[in-house]
Design a protein around this motif. Structure first.
Motif, PDB file in Angstrom:
ATOM      1  N   LYS A   1      -3.562  13.474  -3.241  1.00  0.00           N
ATOM      2  CA  LYS A   1      -4.606  12.587  -2.723  1.00  0.00           C
ATOM      3  C   LYS A   1      -4.885  12.888  -1.252  1.00  0.00           C
ATOM      4  O   LYS A   1      -5.970  12.615  -0.746  1.00  0.00           O
ATOM      5  CB  LYS A   1      -4.180  11.125  -2.867  1.00  0.00           C
ATOM      6  CG  LYS A   1      -3.960  10.665  -4.301  1.00  0.00           C
ATOM      7  CD  LYS A   1      -3.469   9.224  -4.325  1.00  0.00           C
ATOM      8  CE  LYS A   1      -3.195   8.751  -5.739  1.00  0.00           C
ATOM      9  NZ  LYS A   1      -2.649   7.368  -5.760  1.00  0.00           N
TER      10      LYS A   1
ATOM     11  N   LYS B   1       4.620   9.239  -1.071  1.00  0.00           N
ATOM     12  CA  LYS B   1       4.265   9.969   0.143  1.00  0.00           C
ATOM     13  C   LYS B   1       5.386  10.942   0.502  1.00  0.00           C
ATOM     14  O   LYS B   1       6.563  10.599   0.419  1.00  0.00           O
ATOM     15  CB  LYS B   1       4.052   9.000   1.312  1.00  0.00           C
ATOM     16  CG  LYS B   1       2.870   8.073   1.174  1.00  0.00           C
ATOM     17  CD  LYS B   1       2.820   7.080   2.325  1.00  0.00           C
ATOM     18  CE  LYS B   1       2.687   7.764   3.666  1.00  0.00           C
ATOM     19  NZ  LYS B   1       2.575   6.787   4.783  1.00  0.00           N
TER      20      LYS B   1
ATOM     21  N   SER C   1       4.803   5.753  -9.147  1.00  0.00           N
ATOM     22  CA  SER C   1       4.081   4.885  -8.225  1.00  0.00           C
ATOM     23  C   SER C   1       3.458   5.744  -7.138  1.00  0.00           C
ATOM     24  O   SER C   1       3.530   6.971  -7.183  1.00  0.00           O
ATOM     25  CB  SER C   1       5.039   3.857  -7.594  1.00  0.00           C
ATOM     26  OG  SER C   1       5.679   3.074  -8.571  1.00  0.00           O
ATOM     27  N   SER C   2       2.860   5.090  -6.159  1.00  0.00           N
ATOM     28  CA  SER C   2       2.298   5.803  -5.021  1.00  0.00           C
ATOM     29  C   SER C   2       3.421   6.457  -4.223  1.00  0.00           C
ATOM     30  O   SER C   2       4.378   5.794  -3.823  1.00  0.00           O
ATOM     31  CB  SER C   2       1.531   4.821  -4.131  1.00  0.00           C
ATOM     32  OG  SER C   2       1.119   5.434  -2.941  1.00  0.00           O
TER      33      SER C   2
ATOM     34  N   HIS D   1       0.817  -1.218   0.000  1.00  0.00           N
ATOM     35  CA  HIS D   1       0.000   0.000   0.000  1.00  0.00           C
ATOM     36  C   HIS D   1       0.853   1.271   0.000  1.00  0.00           C
ATOM     37  O   HIS D   1       0.327   2.375  -0.049  1.00  0.00           O
ATOM     38  CB  HIS D   1      -0.975   0.003   1.183  1.00  0.00           C
ATOM     39  CG  HIS D   1      -0.327   0.074   2.533  1.00  0.00           C
ATOM     40  ND1 HIS D   1       0.332  -0.984   3.109  1.00  0.00           N
ATOM     41  CD2 HIS D   1      -0.245   1.088   3.430  1.00  0.00           C
ATOM     42  CE1 HIS D   1       0.784  -0.645   4.301  1.00  0.00           C
ATOM     43  NE2 HIS D   1       0.454   0.615   4.519  1.00  0.00           N
ATOM     44  N   ILE D   2       2.177   1.114   0.066  1.00  0.00           N
ATOM     45  CA  ILE D   2       3.108   2.232  -0.064  1.00  0.00           C
ATOM     46  C   ILE D   2       4.182   1.810  -1.063  1.00  0.00           C
ATOM     47  O   ILE D   2       4.657   0.674  -1.022  1.00  0.00           O
ATOM     48  CB  ILE D   2       3.804   2.581   1.270  1.00  0.00           C
ATOM     49  CG1 ILE D   2       2.792   2.737   2.401  1.00  0.00           C
ATOM     50  CG2 ILE D   2       4.642   3.847   1.133  1.00  0.00           C
ATOM     51  CD1 ILE D   2       3.431   2.857   3.773  1.00  0.00           C
ATOM     52  N   SER D   3       4.569   2.712  -1.947  1.00  0.00           N
ATOM     53  CA  SER D   3       5.658   2.402  -2.875  1.00  0.00           C
ATOM     54  C   SER D   3       6.943   3.133  -2.481  1.00  0.00           C
ATOM     55  O   SER D   3       7.983   2.521  -2.265  1.00  0.00           O
ATOM     56  CB  SER D   3       5.261   2.779  -4.309  1.00  0.00           C
ATOM     57  OG  SER D   3       4.177   1.992  -4.748  1.00  0.00           O
TER      58      SER D   3
ATOM     59  N   LYS E   1       0.829  13.990 -11.379  1.00  0.00           N
ATOM     60  CA  LYS E   1       0.612  13.373 -10.071  1.00  0.00           C
ATOM     61  C   LYS E   1      -0.075  14.408  -9.191  1.00  0.00           C
ATOM     62  O   LYS E   1       0.483  15.474  -8.933  1.00  0.00           O
ATOM     63  CB  LYS E   1       1.934  12.926  -9.447  1.00  0.00           C
ATOM     64  CG  LYS E   1       2.611  11.775 -10.178  1.00  0.00           C
ATOM     65  CD  LYS E   1       3.893  11.375  -9.467  1.00  0.00           C
ATOM     66  CE  LYS E   1       4.550  10.192 -10.154  1.00  0.00           C
ATOM     67  NZ  LYS E   1       3.747   8.962 -10.050  1.00  0.00           N
TER      68      LYS E   1
ATOM     69  N   GLU F   1       0.243  12.984   0.067  1.00  0.00           N
ATOM     70  CA  GLU F   1       0.320  11.786  -0.760  1.00  0.00           C
ATOM     71  C   GLU F   1      -0.097  12.138  -2.179  1.00  0.00           C
ATOM     72  O   GLU F   1      -1.022  12.922  -2.393  1.00  0.00           O
ATOM     73  CB  GLU F   1      -0.589  10.682  -0.206  1.00  0.00           C
ATOM     74  CG  GLU F   1      -0.157  10.146   1.142  1.00  0.00           C
ATOM     75  CD  GLU F   1      -1.044   9.011   1.629  1.00  0.00           C
ATOM     76  OE1 GLU F   1      -1.857   8.506   0.818  1.00  0.00           O
ATOM     77  OE2 GLU F   1      -0.925   8.641   2.806  1.00  0.00           O
TER      78      GLU F   1
END
Length: 277
Positions: free
Chosen positions: A125, A101, A98-99, A70-72, A122, A276
């Motif tokens: 979020k 943060k 990717s994701s 759930h985190i990249s 990007k 994020e």
């Protein structure tokens, strides 16, 4: 000079230099220091715009080599100049598709990061504002655990119990969350309180944000001084490791501010954003 990734020796030197910049560089310094000399469970990259006379630092946690899904990537920045941070962000391979943060962007760098990420399609979020608090070694006020609870440390045997207290966005994240917690347990300082049957009823767990981290007290044990004890004991572990304890608190969380101030924390006067993309 082109941006470069620091080796282990230069990274240790960077920690000493960042110490000179005080609270503004605190979280970036902490996260490098907590992961030195080399993390066991993930990849850590430390980039600078130049060396040794740098103006910007980017620290990247690469979670893609773990079972955390759930985190990249997690990014931490410290910069003296906006253009130097932008230079780092523009370096090929730095911002990955990717994701992503940014748990602690300094308020004066928020726009730079946000605009650059937008240029790469990007978009934000999540965006939450926090005030940064820190604790000087001589200011720590000790607080002991309630007499009917035993002090211990978290291990992988506690994964299920901790995961049950963790906020998750979907049931599909359960395994990923457990792996994330496992990494935290095996990397950062922690402390827990157990009842007479050795069940964890409260815990404090250091995080990949450079702060003293997650705190949880089971409902039946609240109001007994567990939170103060956890903060005090976990902060002492950071101090023992040579790391300045710090915490991010949202300005409206008056209760948390009060409890931390009772332990000796004081405002750094610094605002950071957890974002994020």
């Amino acid at each position: 000079m082109a941006p470069l990734q620091l080796n282990e020796s230069d990274t240790l030197q960077l920690i000493k230099i960042l110490n000179e910049y005080g609270e503004k560089a605190l979280l970036t310094k902490n996260i490098i220091q907590l992961s030195s000399p080399k993390p066991k469970n993930y990849l850590l990259e430390v980039w600078v715009d130049a060396w040794p006379n740098f103006n910007a630092v980017l620290v990247i946690y690469d979670w893609t080599v773990t079972e955390v899904t759930h985190i990249s990537y997690t990014y931490y920045e410290f910069s003296l100049k906006e253009e130097s941070l932008l230079k780092l962000l523009q370096t090929p391979g730095i911002v990955r598709c990717s994701s992503i943060k940014f748990p602690a962007i300094l308020s004066e760098r928020k726009t730079v990061v946000e605009e650059y990420m937008k240029s790469k399609d990007k978009f934000v979020k999540k965006c939450e504002m926090y005030n940064l608090y820190h604790l000087d070694e001589n200011s720590l006020q000790s607080s002991v655990a309630p007499t009917n609870l035993n002090v211990g440390i978290l291990t992988t045997e506690h994964l299920d119990d901790i995961a049950d207290t963790w906020e998750q966005s979907s049931t599909e994240q359960v395994d990923s969350t457990k792996e994330y917690i496992n990494v935290l347990i095996n990397t950062f300082p922690n402390v827990c309180l157990c009842n007479s049957i050795e069940k964890v009823v409260a815990y404090g767990l250091g995080t990949d944000c450079g702060t003293i981290g997650y705190l949880h007290v089971n409902a039946n044990y609240r109001g007994r001084g567990c939170t103060k004890a956890l903060i005090s004991m976990l902060s002492a572990k950071y101090i023992e490791a040579g790391i300045t304890p710090s915490v991010k608190i949202q300005p409206e969380n008056i209760l948390s501010i009060s409890v931390h101030e009772q332990i000796g924390y004081q405002s750094s006067g610094i605002v950071v954003y957890d974002m994020e993309f």
